[in-house]
Design a protein around this motif. Structure first.
Motif, mmCIF file in Angstrom:
data_model
loop_
_atom_site.group_PDB
_atom_site.id
_atom_site.type_symbol
_atom_site.label_atom_id
_atom_site.label_comp_id
_atom_site.label_asym_id
_atom_site.label_seq_id
_atom_site.Cartn_x
_atom_site.Cartn_y
_atom_site.Cartn_z
ATOM 1 N N ALA A 192 -4.952 -8.401 -5.906
ATOM 2 C CA ALA A 192 -4.308 -7.102 -6.077
ATOM 3 C C ALA A 192 -2.919 -7.124 -5.443
ATOM 4 O O ALA A 192 -1.943 -6.646 -6.035
ATOM 5 C CB ALA A 192 -5.164 -5.999 -5.457
ATOM 6 N N GLU A 193 -2.822 -7.695 -4.258
ATOM 7 C CA GLU A 193 -1.528 -7.784 -3.590
ATOM 8 C C GLU A 193 -0.562 -8.638 -4.404
ATOM 9 O O GLU A 193 0.597 -8.255 -4.611
ATOM 10 C CB GLU A 193 -1.699 -8.376 -2.193
ATOM 11 C CG GLU A 193 -0.391 -8.541 -1.458
ATOM 12 C CD GLU A 193 -0.559 -9.138 -0.073
ATOM 13 O OE1 GLU A 193 0.474 -9.404 0.547
ATOM 14 O OE2 GLU A 193 -1.697 -9.342 0.388
ATOM 15 N N THR A 194 -1.020 -9.772 -4.888
ATOM 16 C CA THR A 194 -0.171 -10.646 -5.704
ATOM 17 C C THR A 194 0.339 -9.916 -6.927
ATOM 18 O O THR A 194 1.524 -9.991 -7.269
ATOM 19 C CB THR A 194 -0.951 -11.914 -6.113
ATOM 20 O OG1 THR A 194 -1.295 -12.637 -4.931
ATOM 21 C CG2 THR A 194 -0.131 -12.793 -7.036
ATOM 22 N N ARG A 195 -0.532 -9.179 -7.594
ATOM 23 C CA ARG A 195 -0.137 -8.437 -8.802
ATOM 24 C C ARG A 195 0.941 -7.398 -8.476
ATOM 25 O O ARG A 195 1.927 -7.272 -9.202
ATOM 26 C CB ARG A 195 -1.364 -7.758 -9.418
ATOM 27 C CG ARG A 195 -1.067 -6.808 -10.534
ATOM 28 C CD ARG A 195 -0.698 -7.541 -11.812
ATOM 29 N NE ARG A 195 -0.608 -6.577 -12.889
ATOM 30 C CZ ARG A 195 0.461 -6.418 -13.641
ATOM 31 N NH1 ARG A 195 1.509 -7.171 -13.467
ATOM 32 N NH2 ARG A 195 0.470 -5.518 -14.598
ATOM 33 N N LEU A 196 0.773 -6.654 -7.391
ATOM 34 C CA LEU A 196 1.767 -5.648 -7.020
ATOM 35 C C LEU A 196 3.090 -6.291 -6.592
ATOM 36 O O LEU A 196 4.162 -5.779 -6.902
ATOM 37 C CB LEU A 196 1.225 -4.738 -5.933
ATOM 38 C CG LEU A 196 0.142 -3.780 -6.431
ATOM 39 C CD1 LEU A 196 -0.588 -3.139 -5.269
ATOM 40 C CD2 LEU A 196 0.734 -2.734 -7.346
ATOM 41 N N LEU A 197 3.025 -7.418 -5.899
ATOM 42 C CA LEU A 197 4.255 -8.117 -5.528
ATOM 43 C C LEU A 197 4.994 -8.619 -6.768
ATOM 44 O O LEU A 197 6.220 -8.600 -6.814
ATOM 45 C CB LEU A 197 3.951 -9.260 -4.560
ATOM 46 C CG LEU A 197 3.456 -8.830 -3.177
ATOM 47 C CD1 LEU A 197 3.021 -10.048 -2.365
ATOM 48 C CD2 LEU A 197 4.498 -8.021 -2.430
ATOM 49 N N GLU A 198 4.246 -9.052 -7.785
ATOM 50 C CA GLU A 198 4.871 -9.459 -9.053
ATOM 51 C C GLU A 198 5.585 -8.289 -9.723
ATOM 52 O O GLU A 198 6.553 -8.488 -10.446
ATOM 53 C CB GLU A 198 3.822 -10.021 -10.010
ATOM 54 C CG GLU A 198 3.303 -11.379 -9.624
ATOM 55 C CD GLU A 198 2.111 -11.820 -10.453
ATOM 56 O OE1 GLU A 198 1.587 -11.021 -11.288
ATOM 57 O OE2 GLU A 198 1.669 -12.968 -10.260
ATOM 58 N N ALA A 216 6.749 -4.860 -5.732
ATOM 59 C CA ALA A 216 6.391 -4.183 -4.483
ATOM 60 C C ALA A 216 6.850 -5.069 -3.329
ATOM 61 O O ALA A 216 7.046 -6.278 -3.502
ATOM 62 C CB ALA A 216 4.878 -3.958 -4.410
ATOM 63 N N GLY A 217 7.018 -4.471 -2.167
ATOM 64 C CA GLY A 217 7.355 -5.233 -0.970
ATOM 65 C C GLY A 217 6.170 -5.256 -0.026
ATOM 66 O O GLY A 217 5.213 -4.497 -0.180
ATOM 67 N N ARG A 218 6.222 -6.166 0.937
ATOM 68 C CA ARG A 218 5.130 -6.293 1.913
ATOM 69 C C ARG A 218 5.702 -6.274 3.322
ATOM 70 O O ARG A 218 6.336 -7.235 3.750
ATOM 71 C CB ARG A 218 4.364 -7.591 1.690
ATOM 72 C CG ARG A 218 3.141 -7.718 2.576
ATOM 73 C CD ARG A 218 2.416 -9.037 2.278
ATOM 74 N NE ARG A 218 1.088 -9.051 2.811
ATOM 75 C CZ ARG A 218 0.782 -9.374 4.067
ATOM 76 N NH1 ARG A 218 1.734 -9.681 4.926
ATOM 77 N NH2 ARG A 218 -0.470 -9.381 4.469
ATOM 78 N N GLY A 261 10.423 2.086 -1.629
ATOM 79 C CA GLY A 261 10.120 2.032 -0.206
ATOM 80 C C GLY A 261 8.996 2.930 0.247
ATOM 81 O O GLY A 261 8.723 3.026 1.447
ATOM 82 N N HIS A 262 8.270 3.589 -0.673
ATOM 83 C CA HIS A 262 7.123 4.404 -0.295
ATOM 84 C C HIS A 262 5.932 3.491 -0.023
ATOM 85 O O HIS A 262 5.619 2.626 -0.832
ATOM 86 C CB HIS A 262 6.714 5.354 -1.436
ATOM 87 C CG HIS A 262 7.797 6.284 -1.868
ATOM 88 N ND1 HIS A 262 8.456 6.132 -3.059
ATOM 89 C CD2 HIS A 262 8.325 7.362 -1.263
ATOM 90 C CE1 HIS A 262 9.346 7.094 -3.177
ATOM 91 N NE2 HIS A 262 9.301 7.844 -2.104
ATOM 92 N N PRO A 263 5.234 3.687 1.098
ATOM 93 C CA PRO A 263 4.029 2.879 1.360
ATOM 94 C C PRO A 263 2.935 3.187 0.343
ATOM 95 O O PRO A 263 2.720 4.340 -0.044
ATOM 96 C CB PRO A 263 3.607 3.320 2.758
ATOM 97 C CG PRO A 263 4.832 3.926 3.370
ATOM 98 C CD PRO A 263 5.572 4.547 2.228
ATOM 99 N N LEU A 264 2.270 2.134 -0.125
ATOM 100 C CA LEU A 264 1.088 2.285 -0.959
ATOM 101 C C LEU A 264 0.105 1.205 -0.541
ATOM 102 O O LEU A 264 0.507 0.137 -0.091
ATOM 103 C CB LEU A 264 1.404 2.183 -2.447
ATOM 104 C CG LEU A 264 1.796 0.819 -2.987
ATOM 105 C CD1 LEU A 264 1.094 0.584 -4.314
ATOM 106 C CD2 LEU A 264 3.290 0.757 -3.181
ATOM 107 N N CYS A 265 -1.188 1.511 -0.651
ATOM 108 C CA CYS A 265 -2.205 0.594 -0.157
ATOM 109 C C CYS A 265 -3.288 0.353 -1.198
ATOM 110 O O CYS A 265 -4.043 1.276 -1.505
ATOM 111 C CB CYS A 265 -2.871 1.159 1.096
ATOM 112 S SG CYS A 265 -1.735 1.477 2.444
ATOM 113 N N PRO A 266 -3.372 -0.863 -1.758
ATOM 114 C CA PRO A 266 -4.581 -1.174 -2.518
ATOM 115 C C PRO A 266 -5.747 -1.269 -1.526
ATOM 116 O O PRO A 266 -5.601 -1.859 -0.455
ATOM 117 C CB PRO A 266 -4.277 -2.515 -3.178
ATOM 118 C CG PRO A 266 -3.091 -3.075 -2.472
ATOM 119 C CD PRO A 266 -2.421 -1.950 -1.739
#
Length: 129
Positions: free
Chosen positions: A91-97, A100-102, A120-125
């Motif tokens: 899920a993180e990899t998909r959002l970074l693609e 998204a930032g980490r 820049g809004h925080p979001l959490c899978p």
């Protein structure tokens, strides 16, 4: 009898609302709201909640754990991609693609991942279960 209330929308500030709506549309698979323009864009979630994005020309994003701009809220999502959402790494990899930032601070990396959308809004899978 008290009036019945239901949350009908959440709106995030952004200098370019259509771009942020496109990010969340790709991330969630929600359909675009039909009445969008350069000042407002949104998504239909099917349950009556409208995630919206409005133009704010002097928007300043949250920057890292030092919180130069104080966090006002963040979004948690049980993401439903074309893969098993129990796999937070995927899920993180998909959002970074999707750009998204980490941020470096990850308080519960086995349960949720803290990411930042392109504005820049925080979001959490969040892991299911």
């Amino acid at each position: 009898m008290p009036a019945q209330r239901k949350l009908s929308a959440t709106t995030l500030d952004r200098p370019d609302p259509p771009a942020l709506a496109a990010f969340y549309q790709r991330a969630t698979g929600l359909e675009p709201y039909p009445e969008c323009d350069a000042d407002f864009a949104g998504l239909n979630d099917g349950d009556g909640l409208l995630p919206g994005f409005q133009r704010v020309d002097d928007y300043r994003a949250l920057h890292g754990p030092d919180r130069i701009v104080p966090r006002q809220f963040h979004l948690d999502f049980d993401f439903d991609f074309d893969f098993d959402v129990d796999d937070l790494d995927e899920a993180e990899t998909r959002l970074l693609e999707l750009r998204a930032g980490r941020p470096p601070y990850q308080p519960r990396p086995n349960r949720r991942r803290v990411l930042l959308d392109p504005a820049g809004h925080p979001l959490c899978p969040v892991a299911k279960g």
